[in-house]
Scaffold this active site. Structure first.
Site, PDB file in Angstrom:
ATOM      1  N   HIS A 189     -27.835 -46.435 -43.530  1.00  0.00           N
ATOM      2  CA  HIS A 189     -27.066 -45.112 -43.443  1.00  0.00           C
ATOM      3  C   HIS A 189     -26.777 -44.763 -44.725  1.00  0.00           C
ATOM      4  O   HIS A 189     -26.774 -43.616 -45.274  1.00  0.00           O
ATOM      5  CB  HIS A 189     -25.712 -45.285 -42.597  1.00  0.00           C
ATOM      6  CG  HIS A 189     -26.080 -45.033 -41.256  1.00  0.00           C
ATOM      7  ND1 HIS A 189     -26.582 -43.832 -40.629  1.00  0.00           N
ATOM      8  CD2 HIS A 189     -25.747 -45.785 -40.118  1.00  0.00           C
ATOM      9  CE1 HIS A 189     -26.860 -43.719 -39.374  1.00  0.00           C
ATOM     10  NE2 HIS A 189     -26.121 -45.159 -38.951  1.00  0.00           N
TER      11      HIS A 189
ATOM     12  N   GLY B 227     -19.833 -50.003 -35.449  1.00  0.00           N
ATOM     13  CA  GLY B 227     -19.831 -49.581 -37.090  1.00  0.00           C
ATOM     14  C   GLY B 227     -20.082 -48.051 -37.228  1.00  0.00           C
ATOM     15  O   GLY B 227     -20.187 -47.371 -36.121  1.00  0.00           O
TER      16      GLY B 227
ATOM     17  N   HIS C 156     -27.944 -52.009 -40.605  1.00  0.00           N
ATOM     18  CA  HIS C 156     -28.108 -50.798 -40.118  1.00  0.00           C
ATOM     19  C   HIS C 156     -27.060 -50.092 -40.739  1.00  0.00           C
ATOM     20  O   HIS C 156     -27.461 -48.680 -41.207  1.00  0.00           O
ATOM     21  CB  HIS C 156     -27.716 -50.909 -38.445  1.00  0.00           C
ATOM     22  CG  HIS C 156     -27.398 -49.431 -37.906  1.00  0.00           C
ATOM     23  ND1 HIS C 156     -28.335 -49.092 -36.694  1.00  0.00           N
ATOM     24  CD2 HIS C 156     -26.596 -48.515 -38.115  1.00  0.00           C
ATOM     25  CE1 HIS C 156     -28.362 -48.022 -36.424  1.00  0.00           C
ATOM     26  NE2 HIS C 156     -26.966 -47.553 -37.025  1.00  0.00           N
ATOM     27  N   GLU C 157     -25.619 -50.410 -41.074  1.00  0.00           N
ATOM     28  CA  GLU C 157     -24.799 -49.648 -41.725  1.00  0.00           C
ATOM     29  C   GLU C 157     -25.261 -49.343 -43.254  1.00  0.00           C
ATOM     30  O   GLU C 157     -25.261 -48.168 -43.818  1.00  0.00           O
ATOM     31  CB  GLU C 157     -23.571 -50.191 -41.989  1.00  0.00           C
ATOM     32  CG  GLU C 157     -22.788 -50.241 -40.357  1.00  0.00           C
ATOM     33  CD  GLU C 157     -22.945 -48.768 -39.439  1.00  0.00           C
ATOM     34  OE1 GLU C 157     -22.869 -47.806 -40.068  1.00  0.00           O
ATOM     35  OE2 GLU C 157     -23.249 -49.097 -38.368  1.00  0.00           O
TER      36      GLU C 157
ATOM     37  N   CYS D  33     -27.343 -45.948 -32.459  1.00  0.00           N
ATOM     38  CA  CYS D  33     -26.661 -44.991 -33.262  1.00  0.00           C
ATOM     39  C   CYS D  33     -25.747 -43.941 -33.205  1.00  0.00           C
ATOM     40  O   CYS D  33     -26.263 -43.447 -32.014  1.00  0.00           O
ATOM     41  CB  CYS D  33     -27.813 -44.544 -34.341  1.00  0.00           C
ATOM     42  SG  CYS D  33     -27.014 -43.832 -35.731  1.00  0.00           S
ATOM     43  N   LEU D  34     -24.571 -43.901 -33.570  1.00  0.00           N
ATOM     44  CA  LEU D  34     -23.950 -42.951 -33.106  1.00  0.00           C
ATOM     45  C   LEU D  34     -24.077 -41.543 -33.622  1.00  0.00           C
ATOM     46  O   LEU D  34     -23.614 -40.557 -32.939  1.00  0.00           O
ATOM     47  CB  LEU D  34     -21.993 -43.266 -33.485  1.00  0.00           C
ATOM     48  CG  LEU D  34     -21.759 -44.765 -33.092  1.00  0.00           C
ATOM     49  CD1 LEU D  34     -20.201 -44.996 -33.901  1.00  0.00           C
ATOM     50  CD2 LEU D  34     -21.468 -44.544 -31.531  1.00  0.00           C
TER      51      LEU D  34
ATOM     52  N   GLN E 212     -22.159 -40.573 -41.792  1.00  0.00           N
ATOM     53  CA  GLN E 212     -22.015 -40.167 -40.521  1.00  0.00           C
ATOM     54  C   GLN E 212     -20.785 -39.184 -40.151  1.00  0.00           C
ATOM     55  O   GLN E 212     -20.820 -38.530 -39.064  1.00  0.00           O
ATOM     56  CB  GLN E 212     -21.961 -41.314 -39.603  1.00  0.00           C
ATOM     57  CG  GLN E 212     -23.164 -42.290 -39.485  1.00  0.00           C
ATOM     58  CD  GLN E 212     -23.164 -43.367 -38.512  1.00  0.00           C
ATOM     59  OE1 GLN E 212     -22.533 -44.335 -39.034  1.00  0.00           O
ATOM     60  NE2 GLN E 212     -23.798 -43.175 -37.345  1.00  0.00           N
TER      61      GLN E 212
HETATM   62  O1  K1U Z   1     -23.871 -46.671 -37.450  1.00  0.00           O
HETATM   63  C1  K1U Z   1     -23.877 -46.632 -36.172  1.00  0.00           C
HETATM   64  O2  K1U Z   1     -24.245 -45.492 -35.724  1.00  0.00           O
HETATM   65  C2  K1U Z   1     -22.954 -47.504 -35.124  1.00  0.00           C
HETATM   66  C3  K1U Z   1     -23.997 -48.326 -34.100  1.00  0.00           C
HETATM   67  C4  K1U Z   1     -24.102 -49.728 -35.101  1.00  0.00           C
HETATM   68  C5  K1U Z   1     -25.249 -50.616 -34.439  1.00  0.00           C
HETATM   69  C6  K1U Z   1     -25.201 -51.119 -33.271  1.00  0.00           C
HETATM   70  C7  K1U Z   1     -26.291 -51.683 -32.757  1.00  0.00           C
HETATM   71  C8  K1U Z   1     -26.907 -52.257 -33.606  1.00  0.00           C
HETATM   72  C9  K1U Z   1     -26.948 -52.144 -34.992  1.00  0.00           C
HETATM   73  C10 K1U Z   1     -25.846 -51.063 -35.251  1.00  0.00           C
HETATM   74  C11 K1U Z   1     -23.268 -48.553 -32.865  1.00  0.00           C
HETATM   75  O3  K1U Z   1     -22.173 -48.759 -32.816  1.00  0.00           O
HETATM   76  S1  K1U Z   1     -24.240 -48.047 -31.689  1.00  0.00           S
HETATM   77  C12 K1U Z   1     -23.205 -48.428 -30.228  1.00  0.00           C
HETATM   78  C13 K1U Z   1     -23.354 -49.737 -29.745  1.00  0.00           C
HETATM   79  O4  K1U Z   1     -21.978 -50.217 -29.929  1.00  0.00           O
HETATM   80  C14 K1U Z   1     -24.437 -50.771 -29.570  1.00  0.00           C
HETATM   81  C15 K1U Z   1     -25.652 -50.180 -29.268  1.00  0.00           C
HETATM   82  C16 K1U Z   1     -26.744 -51.096 -28.879  1.00  0.00           C
HETATM   83  C17 K1U Z   1     -26.377 -52.395 -29.076  1.00  0.00           C
HETATM   84  C18 K1U Z   1     -25.383 -52.934 -29.433  1.00  0.00           C
HETATM   85  C19 K1U Z   1     -24.092 -52.138 -29.721  1.00  0.00           C
HETATM   86 ZN    ZN Z   2     -26.206 -45.563 -37.121  1.00  0.00          ZN
END
Ligand code: K1U
Ligand code: ZN
Length: 184
Positions: free
Chosen positions: A134, A46, A130-131, A88-89, A51
Site C-alpha cells: 500500500h 492492518g 500487503h501493507e 483489503c479494506l 487508505q
Molecule cells: O490493508 C488492508 O486492507 C487490511 C487487510 C490486511 C490483510 C488481510 C489479509 C491478508 C493480508 C492483509 C485486512 O485486514 S482485510 C480483512 C481481514 O481481516 C482478512 C481478510 C482475509 C484473510 C484474513 C483477514
Molecule cells: Zn489493503
C-alpha cells in the site's frame, strides 16, 4: 476515538507513492491511534496511511493481539513462498489468493521513532507485505492471474456503486453487517 474514512479502489491516492517520515510527531502518533480505531471498527488486521487519505510512509497492524506501528518500513530479508487468501479494506468483499515470500524480516521506526525489526511468518508476514505494498501504490489484485483479476473486477464493478464518493465510512451498520456475517 476518531474513525477515519477509508478510500476505496479508484481513489488516486491508493496508487501513489508515499513520502518518508522525517520526524515522528505527536500528530503522527494521533494518526496511528485513529488508524487503529478505524482498523478495529472495520474488522481488519492492518491499515496503511494511503487508505485513510494520507501520504506518510506508515502503517498499523494487529495480528494475534499484537498492535504494531511501522514508520518508514523496509524488508531486509525474505525467503520461501506461500499462497494465501487476502482481502483489503479498500476493496470490500473481494478476496483472492496471493503468492508471496513465506518469511520476511521488516525494519521500521516505532511510534516513538526508535528502530526495530520483526521476523514474521504466516499471516503476519502476509499482512506486513500487503501493507508495505500500500505504501508503494500496489494492491493485492495486482498479483492475481488475468482471469481471477477480471472476475474480481467484475464483482467490484457491482460493489463500487455503494461508494460513489470513493470513500467508505465505517458506521454502526457496517459493524452490524459484519457481526451478522460472522454469525452465519
Ligand atoms: O490493508 C488492508 O486492507 C487490511 C487487510 C490486511 C490483510 C488481510 C489479509 C491478508 C493480508 C492483509 C485486512 O485486514 S482485510 C480483512 C481481514 O481481516 C482478512 C481478510 C482475509 C484473510 C484474513 C483477514
Ligand atoms: Zn489493503
Amino acid at each position: 476515538m476518531s474513525l477515519l474514512d477509508i478510500h476505496v479502489l479508484g481513489a488516486p491516492i491508493l496508487r501513489q507513492e508515499t513520502q518518508l517520515v522525517a520526524t515522528v510527531t505527536d500528530e503522527l502518533r494521533r494518526l496511528a491511534d485513529d488508524m487503529f480505531d478505524t482498523m478495529y471498527a472495520a474488522h481488519g488486521i492492518g491499515l496503511a496511511a494511503p487508505q485513510v487519505g494520507r501520504r506518510e510512509r506508515l502503517f498499523v497492524v494487529d495480528v494475534d493481539e499484537s498492535p504494531l506501528v511501522f514508520i518508514n518500513p523496509e524488508i531486509v530479508s525474505k525467503d520461501g513462498s506461500a499462497k494465501g487468501e487476502e482481502g483489503c479494506l479498500s476493496i470490500p468483499d473481494i478476496y483472492g489468493d496471493v503468492e508471496r515470500p513465506a518469511r520476511v524480516t521488516m525494519r521500521a521506526l516505532d511510534r516513538d521513532g526508535n528502530p526495530f525489526e520483526v521476523e514474521a511468518t504466516e499471516l503476519l508476514a502476509r499482512c506486513l507485505q500487503h501493507e508495505l505494498d500500500h505504501l508503494h501504490g500496489r494492491l493485492f489484485i495486482d498479483y492475481l492471474s488475468i482471469l481471477k483479476r477480471r472476475s474480481a473486477m467484475a464483482k467490484w464493478e457491482r460493489e463500487k456503486a455503494k461508494y460513489a464518493s470513493l470513500r467508505r465510512t465505517i458506521s454502526a451498520r457496517d459493524l452490524a453487517d459484519q457481526h451478522n456475517h460472522e454469525a452465519l
